[in-house]
Motif scaffolding. Sequence first.
Motif, PDB file in Angstrom:
ATOM      1  N   TRP A 224       1.803  15.880 -12.288  1.00  0.00           N
ATOM      2  CA  TRP A 224       0.655  16.553 -12.896  1.00  0.00           C
ATOM      3  C   TRP A 224       0.661  18.048 -12.572  1.00  0.00           C
ATOM      4  CZ3 TRP A 224      -3.762  19.021 -10.975  1.00  0.00           C
ATOM      5  CH2 TRP A 224      -4.730  19.299 -11.938  1.00  0.00           C
ATOM      6  N   ILE A 225       0.976  18.425 -11.329  1.00  0.00           N
ATOM      7  CA  ILE A 225       1.018  19.836 -10.937  1.00  0.00           C
ATOM      8  C   ILE A 225       2.123  20.558 -11.704  1.00  0.00           C
ATOM      9  CG2 ILE A 225       1.577  21.386  -9.025  1.00  0.00           C
ATOM     10  CD1 ILE A 225       0.116  19.361  -7.190  1.00  0.00           C
ATOM     11  N   ARG A 226       3.280  19.933 -11.840  1.00  0.00           N
ATOM     12  CA  ARG A 226       4.382  20.571 -12.576  1.00  0.00           C
ATOM     13  C   ARG A 226       4.034  20.755 -14.046  1.00  0.00           C
ATOM     14  NH1 ARG A 226      10.206  18.544 -11.204  1.00  0.00           N
ATOM     15  NH2 ARG A 226      10.590  20.456 -12.304  1.00  0.00           N
TER      16      ARG A 226
ATOM     17  N   LYS B 277       0.825  -1.197   0.000  1.00  0.00           N
ATOM     18  CA  LYS B 277       0.000   0.000   0.000  1.00  0.00           C
ATOM     19  C   LYS B 277       0.869   1.262   0.000  1.00  0.00           C
ATOM     20  CE  LYS B 277      -0.801   0.404   4.960  1.00  0.00           C
ATOM     21  NZ  LYS B 277      -1.805   0.450   6.008  1.00  0.00           N
ATOM     22  N   TYR B 278       2.064   1.194   0.581  1.00  0.00           N
ATOM     23  CA  TYR B 278       2.962   2.348   0.569  1.00  0.00           C
ATOM     24  C   TYR B 278       3.511   2.617  -0.834  1.00  0.00           C
ATOM     25  CZ  TYR B 278       2.777   2.080   5.622  1.00  0.00           C
ATOM     26  OH  TYR B 278       2.349   2.055   6.911  1.00  0.00           O
ATOM     27  N   LEU B 279       3.722   1.587  -1.584  1.00  0.00           N
ATOM     28  CA  LEU B 279       4.174   1.726  -2.964  1.00  0.00           C
ATOM     29  C   LEU B 279       3.102   2.419  -3.811  1.00  0.00           C
ATOM     30  CD1 LEU B 279       6.310   1.195  -5.121  1.00  0.00           C
ATOM     31  CD2 LEU B 279       5.283  -1.049  -5.476  1.00  0.00           C
ATOM     32  N   VAL B 280       1.855   1.991  -3.630  1.00  0.00           N
ATOM     33  CA  VAL B 280       0.742   2.608  -4.360  1.00  0.00           C
ATOM     34  C   VAL B 280       0.599   4.068  -3.940  1.00  0.00           C
ATOM     35  CG1 VAL B 280      -1.756   2.561  -4.707  1.00  0.00           C
ATOM     36  CG2 VAL B 280      -0.461   0.421  -4.705  1.00  0.00           C
ATOM     37  N   LEU B 281       0.703   4.348  -2.645  1.00  0.00           N
ATOM     38  CA  LEU B 281       0.617   5.720  -2.143  1.00  0.00           C
ATOM     39  C   LEU B 281       1.747   6.580  -2.713  1.00  0.00           C
ATOM     40  CD1 LEU B 281      -0.820   7.700  -0.268  1.00  0.00           C
ATOM     41  CD2 LEU B 281       0.668   6.913   1.570  1.00  0.00           C
ATOM     42  N   LEU B 282       2.948   6.033  -2.761  1.00  0.00           N
ATOM     43  CA  LEU B 282       4.090   6.753  -3.324  1.00  0.00           C
ATOM     44  C   LEU B 282       3.858   7.069  -4.798  1.00  0.00           C
ATOM     45  CD1 LEU B 282       7.016   7.820  -3.014  1.00  0.00           C
ATOM     46  CD2 LEU B 282       7.781   5.536  -3.672  1.00  0.00           C
TER      47      LEU B 282
ATOM     48  N   VAL C  98       1.359   9.958  -5.072  1.00  0.00           N
ATOM     49  CA  VAL C  98       1.989  11.240  -4.717  1.00  0.00           C
ATOM     50  C   VAL C  98       2.899  11.721  -5.848  1.00  0.00           C
ATOM     51  CG1 VAL C  98       3.624  12.347  -3.149  1.00  0.00           C
ATOM     52  CG2 VAL C  98       1.799  10.899  -2.236  1.00  0.00           C
ATOM     53  N   LEU C  99       3.722  10.832  -6.376  1.00  0.00           N
ATOM     54  CA  LEU C  99       4.615  11.219  -7.475  1.00  0.00           C
ATOM     55  C   LEU C  99       3.824  11.614  -8.720  1.00  0.00           C
ATOM     56  CD1 LEU C  99       7.480   8.588  -7.138  1.00  0.00           C
ATOM     57  CD2 LEU C  99       7.519  11.015  -6.518  1.00  0.00           C
TER      58      LEU C  99
END
Length: 70
Positions: free
Chosen positions: A16-18, A2-7, A10-11
């Motif tokens: 997308w914002i950049r 689940k941490y991999l999916v969360l990472l 986030v990335l």
Amino acid sequence: MKYLVLLLIVLGGIWWIRQQRKPDQATTQKPGPQVMVPCAHCGTHVPEGDAVRGGKGMYCSAGHRDRHEG
């Protein structure tokens, strides 16, 4: 796992914002060609915007303007 999916989420959000902050390539004007002028002292051609103006012409530097105009 689940941490991999969360990472990845986030990335992906950061990417997308950049992408949204970058200026549009179609609306950005690229600088065109510049007029090149010869130095009255040494003959080197420099862009008109970078040339140093003097009483007897355009120069590549203030030193050449001072030497040529006395």
